[in-house]
Design a protein around this motif. Sequence first.
Motif, PDB file in Angstrom:
ATOM      1  N   THR A   1      13.932  89.967   5.406  1.00 11.16           N
ATOM      2  CA  THR A   1      14.727  88.740   5.540  1.00 11.16           C
ATOM      3  C   THR A   1      16.218  88.957   5.285  1.00 11.16           C
ATOM      4  OG1 THR A   1      14.183  88.199   3.247  1.00 11.16           O
ATOM      5  CG2 THR A   1      12.823  87.181   4.956  1.00 11.16           C
TER       6      THR A   1
ATOM      7  N   LEU B   1       3.813  91.200   9.674  1.00  8.87           N
ATOM      8  CA  LEU B   1       3.859  89.848   9.094  1.00  8.87           C
ATOM      9  C   LEU B   1       2.686  89.005   9.580  1.00  8.87           C
ATOM     10  CD1 LEU B   1       7.701  89.066   9.426  1.00  8.87           C
ATOM     11  CD2 LEU B   1       6.455  89.550   7.311  1.00  8.87           C
ATOM     12  N   GLN B   2       2.387  89.130  10.895  1.00  6.00           N
ATOM     13  CA  GLN B   2       1.245  88.378  11.445  1.00  6.00           C
ATOM     14  C   GLN B   2      -0.038  88.762  10.711  1.00  6.00           C
ATOM     15  OE1 GLN B   2       1.397  89.498  15.574  1.00  6.00           O
ATOM     16  NE2 GLN B   2       3.193  88.217  15.964  1.00  6.00           N
TER      17      GLN B   2
ATOM     18  N   MET C   1      15.453  88.883   9.707  1.00  7.35           N
ATOM     19  CA  MET C   1      14.343  88.145  10.321  1.00  7.35           C
ATOM     20  C   MET C   1      14.003  86.915   9.474  1.00  7.35           C
ATOM     21  SD  MET C   1      11.972  91.430  11.291  1.00  7.35           S
ATOM     22  CE  MET C   1      10.635  90.511  12.019  1.00  7.35           C
TER      23      MET C   1
ATOM     24  N   ILE D   1      10.858  84.197   8.140  1.00  6.11           N
ATOM     25  CA  ILE D   1       9.402  84.229   7.932  1.00  6.11           C
ATOM     26  C   ILE D   1       8.817  82.811   7.859  1.00  6.11           C
ATOM     27  CG2 ILE D   1       9.389  86.528   6.867  1.00  6.11           C
ATOM     28  CD1 ILE D   1       9.106  85.107   4.127  1.00  6.11           C
TER      29      ILE D   1
ATOM     30  N   LYS E   1       7.682  80.840   9.999  1.00  2.45           N
ATOM     31  CA  LYS E   1       6.485  80.513  10.781  1.00  2.45           C
ATOM     32  C   LYS E   1       5.208  81.032  10.122  1.00  2.45           C
ATOM     33  CE  LYS E   1       7.643  84.192  13.868  1.00  2.45           C
ATOM     34  NZ  LYS E   1       8.238  84.611  15.025  1.00  2.45           N
ATOM     35  N   TYR E   2       5.336  81.700   8.993  1.00  2.00           N
ATOM     36  CA  TYR E   2       4.170  82.179   8.252  1.00  2.00           C
ATOM     37  C   TYR E   2       4.106  81.407   6.922  1.00  2.00           C
ATOM     38  CZ  TYR E   2       4.876  85.949  11.587  1.00  2.00           C
ATOM     39  OH  TYR E   2       5.068  86.667  12.742  1.00  2.00           O
TER      40      TYR E   2
ATOM     41  N   ARG F   1      12.035  95.542  14.103  1.00  2.55           N
ATOM     42  CA  ARG F   1      11.628  94.126  14.038  1.00  2.55           C
ATOM     43  C   ARG F   1      10.275  93.917  14.709  1.00  2.55           C
ATOM     44  NH1 ARG F   1      17.627  91.994  15.481  1.00  2.55           N
ATOM     45  NH2 ARG F   1      18.413  91.783  13.362  1.00  2.55           N
ATOM     46  N   HIS F   2      10.023  94.650  15.789  1.00  2.45           N
ATOM     47  CA  HIS F   2       8.731  94.532  16.476  1.00  2.45           C
ATOM     48  C   HIS F   2       7.595  94.891  15.509  1.00  2.45           C
ATOM     49  CE1 HIS F   2       5.526  95.050  19.414  1.00  2.45           C
ATOM     50  NE2 HIS F   2       5.305  96.239  18.894  1.00  2.45           N
TER      51      HIS F   2
ATOM     52  N   CYS G   1       7.710  95.050  12.216  1.00  4.67           N
ATOM     53  CA  CYS G   1       7.677  94.119  11.071  1.00  4.67           C
ATOM     54  C   CYS G   1       6.938  92.842  11.464  1.00  4.67           C
ATOM     55  CB  CYS G   1       9.094  93.770  10.618  1.00  4.67           C
ATOM     56  SG  CYS G   1       9.910  95.112   9.753  1.00  4.67           S
ATOM     57  N   GLU G   2       7.214  92.349  12.664  1.00  4.51           N
ATOM     58  CA  GLU G   2       6.570  91.102  13.119  1.00  4.51           C
ATOM     59  C   GLU G   2       5.047  91.272  13.177  1.00  4.51           C
ATOM     60  OE1 GLU G   2       9.126  88.460  14.157  1.00  4.51           O
ATOM     61  OE2 GLU G   2       7.354  87.529  13.275  1.00  4.51           O
ATOM     62  N   ARG G   3       4.604  92.398  13.698  1.00  8.54           N
ATOM     63  CA  ARG G   3       3.152  92.663  13.733  1.00  8.54           C
ATOM     64  C   ARG G   3       2.576  92.709  12.322  1.00  8.54           C
ATOM     65  NH1 ARG G   3       0.971  97.309  17.531  1.00  8.54           N
ATOM     66  NH2 ARG G   3      -0.917  96.306  16.805  1.00  8.54           N
TER      67      ARG G   3
END
Length: 209
Positions: A174, A139-140, A179, A181, A183-184, A132-133, A135-137
């Motif tokens: 997702t 996604l940003q 997770m 998404i 916020k994007y 998840r860490h 993936c989050e990077r």
Amino acid sequence: MAADQIILYGYRLSSCTWRVRAALNFKRIPFEERKVDIVKAQEQLTEKYRAINPAQKVPALVIDGATLVESMAIIDYLEDTRPGPKLTPESPLAKARMREICEIIVSGIQPLQNFGLKLQFNTEEQYLKFSRHHCERGLQTLEELLKKSSGSYCVGDQLTVADLCLVPQLFNITTRLGMTIGKYPTLSALFAKLLAEPVFKETHPKSKQ
Ligand SMILES: N[C@@H](CCC(=O)N[C@@H](CS)C(=O)NCC(=O)O)C(=O)O
């Protein structure tokens, strides 16, 4: 097996397989999909499958008397050898934008959340935290890139390989990784729009084969 028969070795829920399935669908190339169960039976780790793909991963594509592995190499081959709608933009800048998005996903996200990694962690929790860490990077980064490059697709108004990489990866993030998404905004609006496109509806892991 007929000489011109095309066989996709893959797994429905594998994002890398979905990229290729979508490319074949988009170019209207008939093919047969053969399941390699990478989750329960771990068929990718058998000697029989190693003879098909030495990396012991999906997908692999049997086409024109050859067996190809690596989803991006396979898509390039289809693009180079098959007529029909193009998946690559003409302009060098748009092509570079497409590759940026592909790389973020193919090199920066997918390998760091691959199901096969699970075995390397002591607990499911550790695997999920790690995946998840990363993936989050990813996604940003994608959100920032897509703000600049997207129109009705990842790059302008043409469906490209970037879209073939994005949808399966966001689906995994997702669903399997649980997770969100929201916020994007660019990413989530594009994902919703793309999921409604025939190429993704027809090749969706939950669609009827
Ligand atoms: N770079 C490869 C990655 C292939 C890959 O990681 N496939 C995953 C499914 S998406 C897999 O087979 N995982 C099972 C494993 O690693 O044991 C490609 O794009 O084809």
